[in-house]
Design a protein around this motif. Structure first.
Motif, PDB file in Angstrom:
ATOM      1  N   UNK A 182       0.822  -1.216   0.000  1.00 49.52           N
ATOM      2  CA  UNK A 182       0.000   0.000   0.000  1.00 49.52           C
ATOM      3  C   UNK A 182       0.857   1.267   0.000  1.00 49.52           C
ATOM      4  N   UNK A 183       0.421   2.242  -0.771  1.00 47.71           N
ATOM      5  CA  UNK A 183       1.067   3.546  -0.805  1.00 47.71           C
ATOM      6  C   UNK A 183      -0.002   4.611  -0.605  1.00 47.71           C
ATOM      7  N   UNK A 184       0.298   5.617   0.196  1.00 44.47           N
ATOM      8  CA  UNK A 184      -0.645   6.698   0.459  1.00 44.47           C
ATOM      9  C   UNK A 184      -0.002   8.027   0.078  1.00 44.47           C
TER      10      UNK A 184
ATOM     11  N   UNK B 148      -2.965   3.849  -3.102  1.00 49.31           N
ATOM     12  CA  UNK B 148      -2.460   3.101  -4.257  1.00 49.31           C
ATOM     13  C   UNK B 148      -2.001   1.731  -3.800  1.00 49.31           C
ATOM     14  N   UNK B 149      -2.191   0.712  -4.640  1.00 46.92           N
ATOM     15  CA  UNK B 149      -1.595  -0.602  -4.422  1.00 46.92           C
ATOM     16  C   UNK B 149      -0.460  -0.773  -5.416  1.00 46.92           C
ATOM     17  N   UNK B 150       0.754  -0.927  -4.911  1.00 48.98           N
ATOM     18  CA  UNK B 150       1.903  -1.195  -5.761  1.00 48.98           C
ATOM     19  C   UNK B 150       1.970  -2.698  -6.022  1.00 48.98           C
ATOM     20  N   UNK B 151       2.143  -3.072  -7.277  1.00 48.03           N
ATOM     21  CA  UNK B 151       2.123  -4.474  -7.687  1.00 48.03           C
ATOM     22  C   UNK B 151       3.512  -5.087  -7.519  1.00 48.03           C
ATOM     23  N   UNK B 152       3.672  -5.906  -6.486  1.00 48.89           N
ATOM     24  CA  UNK B 152       4.978  -6.500  -6.200  1.00 48.89           C
ATOM     25  C   UNK B 152       5.346  -7.606  -7.173  1.00 48.89           C
TER      26      UNK B 152
END
Length: 313
Positions: free
Chosen positions: A102-104, A115-119
């Motif tokens: 998760x990114x805020x 935002x969800x960063x796709x690992x």
């Protein structure tokens, strides 16, 4: 007085008693050993059964190639370039490569953008952004451009489109070009319009890296506030907006002025400022997330906007 025969009988009896006692003791020892071995075997069977139930003997899944991937951070020359900011480099190995992170993003334009960063698809981009966020790299920086492609451009502390960290990294997840639809009388060209049945290359809410030159990514990223379709994708997708898309759309609707380079992309009057950007811990349970990366799901109202070249950054 006892005869010699009686004495021999007593000695033989005593000898026999001793032999029987030794045999009985040996038998008891053997039984104890057998009981111990049996207990060990039973314990081993219990442990093995528990391990089997927990899947310890399942065949190993095919290892994702990303687990062997080592992120390569290419140093950039900072001498005489005040646009680059040296805050060290992220790790190169041991990075999470499944799930999301998760990114805020908190701006001066409204509620935070989640935002969800796709690992799985962009582990190095996620590692880079997490590292930069831990160094407060993005805090109090401007989103200096609203692109003609329908995206807000952020992540450059210099606000020039030329800034970033003192390293770069390669593209990870650039979409494939959609199939082009060409009329029978028209000859195919690189700018042929994508088929209307194709999903948008960059659906609204997509988060992608942008670099100058392409492939030398640093800190700058795009957040698309509308669907964008192009025959020549060049922005690596790193995640998607899960909350706060209305704030991105609000920023995208701001009037723009010339940025000094002949492009009318700079927000007019209102500076769009990232007050803080934080990245949380990885969420590795696939069941807790759905479609962490933009899948390009077609929407009935999506229109294939003609490609407009993004400025370098």
């Amino acid at each position: 007085m006892a005869s010699s025969r009686d004495r021999q009988r007593k000695l033989a009896r005593a000898k026999l008693d001793r032999q029987m006692a030794r045999r009985a003791a040996a038998l008891r020892r053997r039984r104890r050993i057998q009981a111990g071995v049996g207990s060990v075997l039973i314990l081993a069977l219990v442990v093995a059964g528990s391990a089997w139930a927990l899947g310890a003997f399942d065949s190993e899944p095919v290892e994702d190639t990303a687990t062997n991937e080592v992120c390569l951070w290419t140093p950039q020359n900072t001498e005489g370039n005040s646009n680059l900011k040296d805050v060290g480099e992220p790790p190169t190995t041991g990075l999470p490569v499944t799930g999301v992170r998760p990114m805020s993003i908190t701006t001066n334009q409204g509620s935070p953008i989640s935002v969800e960063l796709d690992l799985a698809s962009a582990p190095c981009a996620a590692a880079s952004i997490a590292h930069l966020a831990s160094q407060s790299f993005y805090d109090n920086t401007k989103c200096h451009e609203i692109t003609a492609d329908g995206a807000v451009r952020c992540g450059d502390p210099s606000g020039t489109g030329m800034g970033g960290p003192a390293y770069s990294f390669y593209d990870e997840n650039v979409p494939t070009a959609p199939e082009a639809s060409a009329s029978p009388e028209a000859s195919p060209s690189p700018e042929a319009s994508p088929s209307p049945d194709e999903p948008p290359t960059y659906p609204k809410g997509t988060v992608a890296m942008i670099a100058n030159p392409p492939g030398a990514n640093g800190s700058q990223f795009l957040i698309f506030f509308k669907d964008f379709t192009t025959a020549e994708p060049k922005f690596p997708i790193i995640g998607r907006v899960t909350e706060g898309l209305d704030v991105v759309e609000k920023i995208g609707a701001l009037p723009t002025v010339d940025n000094g380079a002949g492009e009318k992309v700079k927000p007019e009057d209102d500076d769009v400022v990232i007050q803080s950007l934080t990245v949380g811990e990885p969420v590795l349970d696939p069941a807790s997330t759905a479609d962490p990366a933009p899948s390009g799901t077609p929407s009935p109202e999506a229109s294939g906007a003609p490609e407009a070249s993004a400025s370098a950054g």
